[in-house]
Structures are given as C-alpha cells and as structure tokens.
Design a protein around this motif. Structure first.
Motif, PDB file in Angstrom:
ATOM      1  N   VAL A  72       0.828  -1.222   0.000  1.00 27.94           N
ATOM      2  CA  VAL A  72       0.000   0.000   0.000  1.00 27.94           C
ATOM      3  C   VAL A  72       0.854   1.261   0.000  1.00 27.94           C
ATOM      4  N   GLY A  73       2.142   1.095  -0.289  1.00 30.49           N
ATOM      5  CA  GLY A  73       3.029   2.250  -0.387  1.00 30.49           C
ATOM      6  C   GLY A  73       3.278   2.950   0.935  1.00 30.49           C
ATOM      7  N   GLN A  74       3.224   2.194   2.026  1.00 25.30           N
ATOM      8  CA  GLN A  74       3.457   2.757   3.352  1.00 25.30           C
ATOM      9  C   GLN A  74       4.685   2.099   3.973  1.00 25.30           C
ATOM     10  N   THR A  75       5.120   2.615   5.109  1.00 21.31           N
ATOM     11  CA  THR A  75       6.158   1.948   5.877  1.00 21.31           C
ATOM     12  C   THR A  75       5.511   1.284   7.079  1.00 21.31           C
ATOM     13  N   TYR A  76       6.084   0.181   7.496  1.00 17.41           N
ATOM     14  CA  TYR A  76       5.600  -0.565   8.659  1.00 17.41           C
ATOM     15  C   TYR A  76       5.504   0.335   9.882  1.00 17.41           C
ATOM     16  N   GLU A  77       6.449   1.247   9.999  1.00 18.65           N
ATOM     17  CA  GLU A  77       6.523   2.121  11.171  1.00 18.65           C
ATOM     18  C   GLU A  77       5.446   3.201  11.193  1.00 18.65           C
ATOM     19  N   ASN A  78       4.652   3.300  10.143  1.00 19.62           N
ATOM     20  CA  ASN A  78       3.592   4.320  10.085  1.00 19.62           C
ATOM     21  C   ASN A  78       2.193   3.737  10.215  1.00 19.62           C
ATOM     22  N   LEU A  79       2.093   2.434  10.495  1.00 19.36           N
ATOM     23  CA  LEU A  79       0.793   1.771  10.490  1.00 19.36           C
ATOM     24  C   LEU A  79       0.454   1.141  11.840  1.00 19.36           C
ATOM     25  N   ASN A  80      -0.844   1.009  12.083  1.00 20.18           N
ATOM     26  CA  ASN A  80      -1.368   0.210  13.189  1.00 20.18           C
ATOM     27  C   ASN A  80      -2.009  -1.040  12.597  1.00 20.18           C
ATOM     28  N   LEU A  81      -1.471  -2.208  12.955  1.00 19.48           N
ATOM     29  CA  LEU A  81      -1.908  -3.455  12.348  1.00 19.48           C
ATOM     30  C   LEU A  81      -2.176  -4.504  13.419  1.00 19.48           C
ATOM     31  N   ILE A  82      -3.115  -5.390  13.145  1.00 19.89           N
ATOM     32  CA  ILE A  82      -3.270  -6.605  13.939  1.00 19.89           C
ATOM     33  C   ILE A  82      -2.859  -7.759  13.038  1.00 19.89           C
ATOM     34  N   VAL A  83      -1.846  -8.492  13.464  1.00 18.69           N
ATOM     35  CA  VAL A  83      -1.324  -9.596  12.656  1.00 18.69           C
ATOM     36  C   VAL A  83      -1.544 -10.904  13.397  1.00 18.69           C
ATOM     37  N   ILE A  84      -2.113 -11.875  12.686  1.00 23.43           N
ATOM     38  CA  ILE A  84      -2.431 -13.175  13.278  1.00 23.43           C
ATOM     39  C   ILE A  84      -1.662 -14.248  12.534  1.00 23.43           C
ATOM     40  N   HIS A  85      -0.755 -14.925  13.245  1.00 28.50           N
ATOM     41  CA  HIS A  85      -0.081 -16.089  12.667  1.00 28.50           C
ATOM     42  C   HIS A  85      -0.812 -17.328  13.153  1.00 28.50           C
ATOM     43  N   MET A  86      -1.276 -18.146  12.208  1.00 32.61           N
ATOM     44  CA  MET A  86      -2.011 -19.353  12.561  1.00 32.61           C
ATOM     45  C   MET A  86      -1.259 -20.568  12.025  1.00 32.61           C
ATOM     46  N   GLY A  87      -0.515 -21.210  12.915  1.00 30.58           N
ATOM     47  CA  GLY A  87       0.186 -22.440  12.583  1.00 30.58           C
ATOM     48  C   GLY A  87      -0.118 -23.458  13.652  1.00 30.58           C
ATOM     49  N   GLY A  88       0.912 -24.249  14.054  1.00 29.72           N
ATOM     50  CA  GLY A  88       0.725 -25.156  15.178  1.00 29.72           C
ATOM     51  C   GLY A  88       0.349 -24.394  16.434  1.00 29.72           C
ATOM     52  N   GLY A  89       0.911 -23.187  16.573  1.00 29.99           N
ATOM     53  CA  GLY A  89       0.510 -22.222  17.585  1.00 29.99           C
ATOM     54  C   GLY A  89      -0.119 -21.018  16.909  1.00 29.99           C
ATOM     55  N   ILE A  90      -0.896 -20.265  17.658  1.00 31.92           N
ATOM     56  CA  ILE A  90      -1.560 -19.073  17.102  1.00 31.92           C
ATOM     57  C   ILE A  90      -1.203 -17.876  17.958  1.00 31.92           C
ATOM     58  N   THR A  91      -0.649 -16.832  17.323  1.00 28.66           N
ATOM     59  CA  THR A  91      -0.355 -15.589  18.039  1.00 28.66           C
ATOM     60  C   THR A  91      -1.015 -14.415  17.333  1.00 28.66           C
TER      61      THR A  91
END
Length: 361
Positions: A169-188
């Motif tokens: 989206v043409g942004q930097t990671y440091e300028n965004l508020n995100l919720i990230v969900i990793h779903m594998g054997g464990g979920i965070t």
C-alpha cells in the motif's frame, strides 16, 4: 565479499525447512515433514536426525558447504531481546541447548546452525527470534504481583507479513497500526503499533486462543483441579499445554485439513471444536483492537492454517467490523531470515551480540 549462497534453516515442531538464497533471491527451498516418533522426542534427541536432513538437502541440491557464505537461522527461546540479527555465539548456544528459557523445536534451528558453523567455519546468525519483546509496560502486568506476561510469538513471520502489507500500500511498517495473526501449530495475535508489537499473546505457554497443538488460555481453577486429580508434574503440564492441547486434545489430530474433511462428512463434534477455536481467535483480535484504541489500519492473517477457507469464513464475521482483512497464507520466514543475514553481511554494524543474563562482558 559474499560467497554464493545463504543457507537458511527454519525448524518447526513437525517440519524442517531449508533453503538456499543467492543474495535475496531464493534458489531452492524444501520442507521435510517428520514422523511422530521423531517429533515426540526431546529436542536434544532430534538433533542428529534433523542435522542429517540439512546435509541431505545440500546433497540433493548439489551444494557443498564451501558454497555457503553464511547460515541464517530461526531464533529459539532465549531471554528477551530487541528485534534484529544476532551472531550465534557461545552464550546463545548454551541458552538454546540448556532449555533455560524453554524447550521448543525452534531452539534446534540455532543449535544446528551452530553445529554447521563449527564444522565448516561459516558464520551463523538468527533474526527476530520468538522472544522479541516490544510489549508496552501495561501488557506485562497480571493480577499477581510476581507473575509477569512474557513475549513469545511468531515475531519473524508477523513482522515479515506486516512489512509485506505496508509495501503493498506504499506505506512503511513504522507508520501503520496493524493486527497480525499467525495461525500455525501455535496461534499468536499481535498489536503492531507504529513498528512495535506492543501486545501479543504468549503462543507457547498457555495464553490466547487455542490452536492446533496448544491449549491457549485456561481457567486457573480448572487447570489446578485437572493437575491435582491426575497428579501431574509441572513438566507434564507444560507438555500438555504447549504440545498436546487445542485441536489435538479435542480431536486427536492437529491437521485442519483432516478436521474439515470430517466436518464435510457430517462430524458435528469436529465442527463445534473448530468453531470454538475461531470464536477464541476473533475474541483475541477484538482485544488487540482495544489495545490500539480502535485505530486499526488492517488485519493481516498469515501461517499455514490461513490457507483454510473454512477457518477464515468462521473467523471473519467476528472481526469484519474492526478493519479490512488481508490474508497472506503460509509464511515468509525464509525470506526474512535471508534478508537479515544479507544485511549484516553487507553492513557489519547491524550485527548484534547476544549476552547471557548476568554476563558482564
């Protein structure tokens, strides 16, 4: 000068992923699945077989150790560190092999990288281990004075997915508020506030939603009663919570594909358990939205379970009111590890040193 290839090692609970990168371009990547007999053993007992897997990969690829410039390894359970790329030194190896901060297959990545480094005289590093700690102060408190919440999560892949979205989206990671969900054997589920993961559930030791193999948050009274009635030791409980909980406990399998097949064949119990996991994931995402005070630019799913349209369709109704959803199935850990090794090979000032707690060197 960089030699030909970066060797990337990423060991999980059930798989060994190995790749070769030329600079930042993936030359070959392969995932080896291991039988239950091997993965049920302590990580020290798995070392030789897993190392043989890495050497078999190189042989199959027609690559010798002399063709490797640096080994890029997934990080394991260490004391809390800031994000970045660290040399695998004696202090780190001791903490990984002793299990001082916990036993997990991710420890084996660094252990095997150190073995390869010793055998062939090639530098080995880790990037963004699972113990990256950027929690805000409030997130560390619990209701007991001497019990603190700790940061153990899929830091490498969460941050890689977040940066991938930011780039899109043409942004930097440091300028965004995100919720990230990793779903594998464990979920965070992580609340990423302007480049820092200020709150995330401990995806290994009983916190957050249940997952394919982990119990997630449990009612304290029920847990204590369960432990007492069965006369279970602390180590036995840790095993149950971190390796034999979740879908595996309820359905005797952690494979979401098998579970959805059972559901399609009319198994109502399997459907109910999967619906409960989705409910818990949605609830955890809602909690992270509160941490970000409702200012959420995007919700991002990643990890192997996010390939399942069935699971995603269960979760989405709980969270669609919060923010738009992006799905990056699978993981980007290999690319992120190669990037970490590549950057420190070209700029040595970025390489960080791990020191054991209490070290004054």
């Amino acid at each position: 000068m960089m030699k030909k290839f970066i060797l990337v090692l990423n060991l999980g609970s059930t798989t060994t992923k190995v790749a070769l990168f030329r600079d930042l371009n993936c030359h070959i990547v392969k995932t080896y699945s291991h039988d239950k007999e091997l993965i049920s053993q302590d990580i020290s007992a798995q070392k030789a077989a897993r190392y043989d897997t890495v050497m078999m990969f190189l042989s199959e690829a027609g690559i010798t150790p002399e063709d490797i410039s640096i080994v890029a390894s997934r990080g394991g359970l260490l004391h809390p560190v800031e994000g970045g790329t660290y040399l695998i030194n004696d202090d780190m190896l001791l903490d990984l092999t002793s299990g001082k901060y916990g036993d997990h297959a991710s420890n084996l990545s660094g252990i095997l990288a150190a073995e390869f480094s010793k055998n062939h005289g090639i530098e080995a590093v880790i990037t963004d281990p699972v113990v990256v700690d950027e929690l805000c102060n409030e997130a560390k408190y619990t209701g007991l004075k001497n019990v603190k919440r700790t940061s153990i999560f899929h830091a490498l892949n969460q941050k890689a997915a977040a940066r991938k979205y930011a780039d899109s989206v043409g942004q930097t990671y440091e300028n965004l508020n995100l919720i990230v969900i990793h779903m594998g054997g464990g979920i965070t589920v992580g609340a990423h506030h302007l480049g820092k993961v200020i709150d995330v559930n401990n995806g290994l030791n009983g916190d957050g939603p249940m997952s394919p193999t982990r119990a997630g948050s449990l009612p304290a009274d029920g847990l204590l009663k369960y432990m007492a009635e069965r006369n279970l030791s602390k180590n036995e409980m840790i095993h149950l919570i971190s390796k034999a909980g979740g879908l595996l406990s309820h359905l005797n399998t952690e494979d979401v594909r098998d579970i959805t097949a059972d559901i399609n064949n009319g198994n109502r119990h399997s459907a109910e358990v999967l619906e409960a996991m989705a409910f818990q994931i949605g609830k955890e995402i809602g909690a992270k939205a509160a941490v970000l005070r409702g200012q959420v630019d995007q919700i991002i799913f990643t990890g192997g379970v996010s390939y399942s349209n069935y699971v995603m369709d269960l979760i989405t109704p709980y969270i669609s009111f919060i923010a738009p959803v992006t799905i990056y199935p699978g993981e980007f850990e290999m690319e992120a590890l190669a990037y970490g090794a590549y950057t420190v090979s070209n700029d040595r000032t970025l390489l960080k040193t791990y020191k054991a707690e209490g070290s004054h060197d």
